[in-house]
Design a protein around this motif. Structure first.
Motif: not given
Length: 389
Positions: A47-51, A63-64, A108-120
């Motif tokens: 599911m993470r690999d599919m984004g 993200g997408a 805040q966006k730069a710190a957290w959104l990439p981690r969330i998008a990656a599947g945290e």
């Protein structure tokens, strides 16, 4: 503000891929999830690999960048499978990411959104033992310190909290209740820091593999950068801004799960024989099948309409609530008909009908109960009438 979203052709290809993934990877592991109450880690990785954890997150943060229609269609496609799969990603792409996009600082966006998008996995902490839809009753407090905030309180029924790395926690930053719930602010709280306790997962009626648990905060210290948006009193407003998307997501999930139940009922009705012929030949069975199809079609039309309006920038609070109410109540009727069509077999765990029935019951409760949303719809209708007269 409207969002063009993903390239249309790319998105349609993604949906085809997702439909295949649901059929070939997700539905086959449902029985295992029922037995273990956990989604297998290899399925989560797929599911993470599919984004799927970053559907609505902007491209610059990994993200997408789907628009609302694309996001809700994705949730609808995914939700043909058991609810745990939508549940594990819905807080990331719905409540958490929306709040950050609507009110987070750039840092805040730069710190957290990439981690969330990656599947945290993220959690969203609004509900408490004494307050749900009644935000004025919220008791969790955030008291300023020399270098940040001290949080105390308990959050209840928090989806994904046993797996989450971070929570967006709503807390009272003023002792008195303020207009528009400005006494509530939002805080970004890593859930592995001192003072945070994740309680044991609650046992539930249905929705195997999806976990909820209390989050207890005891003198939890966070830095000043934890205040979402860097402003006091915006937490509740940011939470409410994300609720329209959440309600549409639940409506889409209920609509898809009703379709899954109806497909199961049709299959059973054509295979099961009574009095020497398939029960699908009996007109009262046909009536239940037809009525279910009619109601699912109505919900699908509502879904298409409200998401189109949302992407056009309309205020869809009332229509999102109406879609959520209709779709979830409809799903309850369809899963009930599915049990009825199965007859005695519908009451046995050996068949899917009984778990469809249990799984669907919560749809009428979370993201705003049917009754709370009916009150909200009526309030807005009366307000509009008064303004026009």
């Amino acid at each position: 503000m409207s969002n063009a979203g993903m390239n249309t052709e790319v998105f349609e290809q993604f949906l085809i891929q997702l439909e295949r993934f649901v059929r070939d990877r997700l539905i086959p592991v449902e029985r295992k999830i029922i037995e273990t109450d956990l989604i297998p880690e290899n399925v989560l990785e797929a599911m993470r690999d599919m984004g799927l954890f970053g559907l609505t997150i902007p491209e610059e943060h990994g993200g997408a960048d789907m628009n609302i229609s694309q996001y809700i269609r994705t949730m609808h496609t995914l939700s043909y499978a058991m609810p745990a799969f939508r549940s594990i990603i819905s807080i990331n792409v719905g409540m958490f990411a929306s709040a950050f996009k609507n009110g987070g600082t750039e840092a805040q966006k730069a710190a957290w959104l990439p981690r969330i998008a990656a599947g945290e996995i993220a959690a969203f902490g609004l509900t408490e033992p004494g307050s749900g839809s009644d935000a004025a009753g919220l008791q969790t407090t955030a008291v300023p310190t020399a270098d940040g905030w001290l949080l105390n309180g308990t959050k209840r029924y928090i989806t994904n909290s046993p797996f989450a790395k971070v929570g967006l926690i709503m807390a009272r930053t003023a002792t008195e209740n303020l207009p528009k719930n400005a006494h509530i602010s939002a805080f970004i709280v890593p859930l592995d820091i001192p003072g945070v306790t994740i309680c044991k997962s609650d046992r539930k009626m249905g929705q195997s593999g999806s976990h909820i648990a209390d989050i207890v905060l005891e003198d939890v210290h966070v830095g000043s950068e934890a205040l979402l948006g860097g402003e006091l009193g915006k937490g509740f407003a940011l939470a409410m801004m994300s609720l329209d998307n959440g309600r549409m997501s639940v409506g889409a999930a209920a609509t898809a799960y009703a379709r899954r139940a109806l497909d199961s009922a049709i299959r059973y009705a054509t295979e099961r024989k009574a009095f020497g012929e398939p029960i699908a030949n009996f007109q009262l069975i046909q009536q239940m099948l037809a009525q279910s199809e009619i109601e699912i079609y109505a919900a699908e039309c509502m879904m298409d309409d409200v998401t189109r309006r949302a992407d056009a920038g309309e205020n869809i609070l009332r229509k999102a609530a109406a879609f959520k109410v209709f779709a979830t109540e409809m799903c309850g009727r369809v899963v009930d008909a599915c049990v009825q069509i199965h007859g005695g077999a519908g009451y046995l765990a050996e068949y899917d009908a009984e778990r469809f029935f249990r799984d669907a019951r919560i749809y009428r409760i979370y993201e705003g109960t049917t009754q709370i949303l009916q009150l909200q719809i009526a309030k807005h209708m009366l307000r509009e009438f008064a303004a026009a007269n």
